[in-house]
Motif scaffolding. Structure first.
Motif, PDB file in Angstrom:
ATOM      1  N   THR A  91       0.822  -1.198   0.000  1.00 55.99           N
ATOM      2  CA  THR A  91       0.000   0.000   0.000  1.00 55.99           C
ATOM      3  C   THR A  91       0.864   1.260   0.000  1.00 55.99           C
ATOM      4  OG1 THR A  91      -0.103  -0.106   2.422  1.00 55.99           O
ATOM      5  CG2 THR A  91      -1.939  -1.066   1.209  1.00 55.99           C
ATOM      6  N   THR A  92       0.339   2.286  -0.620  1.00 54.84           N
ATOM      7  CA  THR A  92       0.921   3.624  -0.524  1.00 54.84           C
ATOM      8  C   THR A  92       0.045   4.405   0.437  1.00 54.84           C
ATOM      9  OG1 THR A  92       1.703   3.513  -2.805  1.00 54.84           O
ATOM     10  CG2 THR A  92       1.635   5.674  -1.768  1.00 54.84           C
ATOM     11  N   PRO A  93       0.530   4.654   1.650  1.00 56.17           N
ATOM     12  CA  PRO A  93      -0.305   5.356   2.640  1.00 56.17           C
ATOM     13  C   PRO A  93      -0.705   6.745   2.159  1.00 56.17           C
ATOM     14  CG  PRO A  93       1.608   4.323   3.668  1.00 56.17           C
ATOM     15  CD  PRO A  93       1.821   4.234   2.198  1.00 56.17           C
ATOM     16  N   ALA A  94      -1.936   7.138   2.463  1.00 55.22           N
ATOM     17  CA  ALA A  94      -2.386   8.480   2.116  1.00 55.22           C
ATOM     18  C   ALA A  94      -1.498   9.499   2.818  1.00 55.22           C
ATOM     19  CB  ALA A  94      -3.837   8.666   2.552  1.00 55.22           C
ATOM     20  N   GLY A  95      -1.065  10.475   2.059  1.00 56.28           N
ATOM     21  CA  GLY A  95      -0.176  11.481   2.627  1.00 56.28           C
ATOM     22  C   GLY A  95       1.274  11.086   2.599  1.00 56.28           C
ATOM     23  N   GLY A  96       1.537   9.826   2.325  1.00 58.47           N
ATOM     24  CA  GLY A  96       2.920   9.374   2.210  1.00 58.47           C
ATOM     25  C   GLY A  96       3.494   9.805   0.890  1.00 58.47           C
ATOM     26  N   PHE A  97       4.787   9.852   0.798  1.00 55.88           N
ATOM     27  CA  PHE A  97       5.389  10.334  -0.429  1.00 55.88           C
ATOM     28  C   PHE A  97       5.198   9.305  -1.530  1.00 55.88           C
ATOM     29  CE2 PHE A  97       7.608  13.438  -2.641  1.00 55.88           C
ATOM     30  CZ  PHE A  97       8.552  12.855  -3.462  1.00 55.88           C
ATOM     31  N   GLN A  98       5.882   8.233  -1.442  1.00 53.75           N
ATOM     32  CA  GLN A  98       5.615   7.151  -2.378  1.00 53.75           C
ATOM     33  C   GLN A  98       6.036   5.799  -1.829  1.00 53.75           C
ATOM     34  OE1 GLN A  98       7.222   8.014  -6.367  1.00 53.75           O
ATOM     35  NE2 GLN A  98       5.134   7.709  -7.063  1.00 53.75           N
ATOM     36  N   LYS A  99       6.396   5.748  -0.562  1.00 51.08           N
ATOM     37  CA  LYS A  99       6.908   4.483  -0.070  1.00 51.08           C
ATOM     38  C   LYS A  99       5.819   3.434  -0.121  1.00 51.08           C
ATOM     39  CE  LYS A  99       5.836   4.832   4.864  1.00 51.08           C
ATOM     40  NZ  LYS A  99       6.395   4.965   6.218  1.00 51.08           N
ATOM     41  N   LEU A 100       6.235   2.215  -0.306  1.00 52.33           N
ATOM     42  CA  LEU A 100       5.330   1.081  -0.288  1.00 52.33           C
ATOM     43  C   LEU A 100       5.444   0.378   1.052  1.00 52.33           C
ATOM     44  CD1 LEU A 100       5.924  -0.468  -3.825  1.00 52.33           C
ATOM     45  CD2 LEU A 100       4.002   0.939  -3.062  1.00 52.33           C
ATOM     46  N   VAL A 101       4.297   0.017   1.598  1.00 50.75           N
ATOM     47  CA  VAL A 101       4.256  -0.766   2.824  1.00 50.75           C
ATOM     48  C   VAL A 101       3.765  -2.150   2.442  1.00 50.75           C
ATOM     49  CG1 VAL A 101       3.275  -0.992   5.123  1.00 50.75           C
ATOM     50  CG2 VAL A 101       3.779   1.287   4.195  1.00 50.75           C
ATOM     51  N   PHE A 102       4.640  -3.120   2.573  1.00 51.82           N
ATOM     52  CA  PHE A 102       4.347  -4.473   2.110  1.00 51.82           C
ATOM     53  C   PHE A 102       3.665  -5.299   3.178  1.00 51.82           C
ATOM     54  CE2 PHE A 102       6.203  -5.179  -2.058  1.00 51.82           C
ATOM     55  CZ  PHE A 102       6.951  -4.037  -2.225  1.00 51.82           C
ATOM     56  N   GLY A 103       2.852  -6.236   2.703  1.00 49.56           N
ATOM     57  CA  GLY A 103       2.267  -7.219   3.585  1.00 49.56           C
ATOM     58  C   GLY A 103       3.200  -8.397   3.780  1.00 49.56           C
ATOM     59  N   THR A 104       2.688  -9.364   4.500  1.00 58.18           N
ATOM     60  CA  THR A 104       3.493 -10.523   4.874  1.00 58.18           C
ATOM     61  C   THR A 104       3.573 -11.563   3.769  1.00 58.18           C
ATOM     62  OG1 THR A 104       1.522 -11.388   5.948  1.00 58.18           O
ATOM     63  CG2 THR A 104       3.129 -10.276   7.345  1.00 58.18           C
ATOM     64  N   GLY A 105       2.674 -11.499   2.799  1.00 59.81           N
ATOM     65  CA  GLY A 105       2.758 -12.373   1.638  1.00 59.81           C
ATOM     66  C   GLY A 105       1.996 -13.677   1.767  1.00 59.81           C
ATOM     67  N   THR A 106       1.588 -14.176   0.617  1.00 60.36           N
ATOM     68  CA  THR A 106       0.972 -15.501   0.499  1.00 60.36           C
ATOM     69  C   THR A 106       1.844 -16.332  -0.411  1.00 60.36           C
ATOM     70  OG1 THR A 106      -1.316 -14.754   0.813  1.00 60.36           O
ATOM     71  CG2 THR A 106      -0.987 -16.805  -0.402  1.00 60.36           C
ATOM     72  N   ARG A 107       2.241 -17.501   0.067  1.00 60.95           N
ATOM     73  CA  ARG A 107       3.032 -18.427  -0.768  1.00 60.95           C
ATOM     74  C   ARG A 107       2.057 -19.323  -1.513  1.00 60.95           C
ATOM     75  NH1 ARG A 107       5.236 -18.921   4.035  1.00 60.95           N
ATOM     76  NH2 ARG A 107       4.583 -21.089   4.238  1.00 60.95           N
ATOM     77  N   LEU A 108       2.077 -19.213  -2.819  1.00 61.54           N
ATOM     78  CA  LEU A 108       1.189 -19.999  -3.669  1.00 61.54           C
ATOM     79  C   LEU A 108       1.975 -21.112  -4.337  1.00 61.54           C
ATOM     80  CD1 LEU A 108      -1.536 -20.448  -5.137  1.00 61.54           C
ATOM     81  CD2 LEU A 108      -0.719 -18.860  -6.902  1.00 61.54           C
ATOM     82  N   LEU A 109       1.467 -22.329  -4.201  1.00 64.68           N
ATOM     83  CA  LEU A 109       2.047 -23.482  -4.883  1.00 64.68           C
ATOM     84  C   LEU A 109       0.996 -24.056  -5.812  1.00 64.68           C
ATOM     85  CD1 LEU A 109       4.229 -25.659  -5.315  1.00 64.68           C
ATOM     86  CD2 LEU A 109       3.263 -26.889  -3.365  1.00 64.68           C
ATOM     87  N   VAL A 110       1.300 -24.077  -7.102  1.00 65.52           N
ATOM     88  CA  VAL A 110       0.404 -24.650  -8.093  1.00 65.52           C
ATOM     89  C   VAL A 110       1.035 -25.926  -8.608  1.00 65.52           C
ATOM     90  CG1 VAL A 110      -0.835 -24.273 -10.242  1.00 65.52           C
ATOM     91  CG2 VAL A 110      -0.339 -22.335  -8.733  1.00 65.52           C
ATOM     92  N   SER A 111       0.353 -27.031  -8.373  1.00 61.46           N
ATOM     93  CA  SER A 111       0.877 -28.336  -8.774  1.00 61.46           C
ATOM     94  C   SER A 111       0.314 -28.746 -10.128  1.00 61.46           C
ATOM     95  CB  SER A 111       0.529 -29.393  -7.731  1.00 61.46           C
ATOM     96  OG  SER A 111       1.045 -29.028  -6.475  1.00 61.46           O
ATOM     97  N   PRO A 112       1.162 -29.334 -10.975  1.00 59.82           N
ATOM     98  CA  PRO A 112       0.699 -29.765 -12.312  1.00 59.82           C
ATOM     99  C   PRO A 112      -0.334 -30.883 -12.208  1.00 59.82           C
ATOM    100  CG  PRO A 112       3.110 -29.772 -12.163  1.00 59.82           C
ATOM    101  CD  PRO A 112       2.593 -29.556 -10.777  1.00 59.82           C
TER     102      PRO A 112
END
Lengths: 112, 114
Positions: A91-112
């Motif tokens: 996310t780019t916080p409102a009022g923030g310059f342009q920094k990105l605040v990252f989340g913790t992430g989702t690890r996706l595994l797609v099996s054939p």
């Protein structure tokens, strides 16, 4: 919880299935972006949705944003093994310059 | 397609040594950033840079860190006296304008402090 929390933390599906990842955040934002990271590699920008938008599509990707609930979802349709990666909302916080605040992430595994 | 490049891809250094991580942003971009990702953790913002000065920095970016754009193409991050906890992947990013918030990331430099 911290700004930018994704759930689930990990997701395992079969090729052809749809994958849905969710992101929650705490502060007002200018926009929200989704990035993909293959193991040990850089971050690839997938899609950006602005705070005044509710839904956006790009190829097999669909992103929704609900600013009243401070949440977003990323849907990958017809998944492929090559979609295996970690997915982060940022996310780019409102009022923030342009920094990105990252989340913790989702690890996706797609099996054939 | 233009891309952000970073060198080196992997840097090993001893505690207390100075390191300089280098980045070449996309050529017509005006805003530059450094982020880091400690293994298994989320990506954290360090600093943003515009018009030859720091525009925003995080609590992590203390006096041990500095950034510079020494010429028209390079953007560097210097850590003066590395600590074990500085071991991380460091990403450089750039973006075009304030109206365009997409940031484009380089492949990262893995810094290992021993």
């Amino acid at each position: 919880s911290q700004q930018g929390e994704e759930d689930p933390q990990a997701l395992s599906i079969q090729e052809g299935e749809n994958a849905t990842m969710n992101c929650s955040y705490k502060t007002s934002i200018n926009n929200l972006q989704w990035y993909r990271q293959n193991s040990g590699r850089g971050l690839v920008h997938l899609i950006l949705i602005r705070s005044n938008e509710r839904e956006k599509h790009s190829g097999r990707l669909r992103v929704t944003l609900d600013t009243s609930k401070k949440s977003s979802s990323l849907l990958i349709t017809a998944s492929r093994a090559a979609d295996t990666a970690s997915y982060f909302c940022a996310t780019t916080p409102a009022g923030g310059f342009q920094k990105l605040v990252f989340g913790t992430g989702t690890r996706l595994l797609v099996s054939p | 397609e233009p891309e952000v490049t970073q060198t080196p891809s992997h840097q090993v250094t001893q505690m207390g040594q100075e390191v300089i991580l280098r980045c070449v942003p996309i050529s017509n971009h005006l805003y530059f950033y450094w982020y880091r990702q400690i293994l298994g953790q989320k990506v954290e913002f360090l600093v943003s840079f515009y018009n030859n000065e720091i525009s925003e920095k995080s609590e992590i970016f203390d006096d041990q860190f500095s950034v510079e754009r020494p010429d028209g193409s390079n953007f560097t991050l210097k850590i003066r006296s590395t600590k074990l906890e500085d071991s991380a992947m460091y990403f450089c990013a750039s973006s075009a304008t304030t109206s365009s918030y997409e940031q484009y990331f380089g492949p990262g430099t893995r810094l290992t402090v021993t």
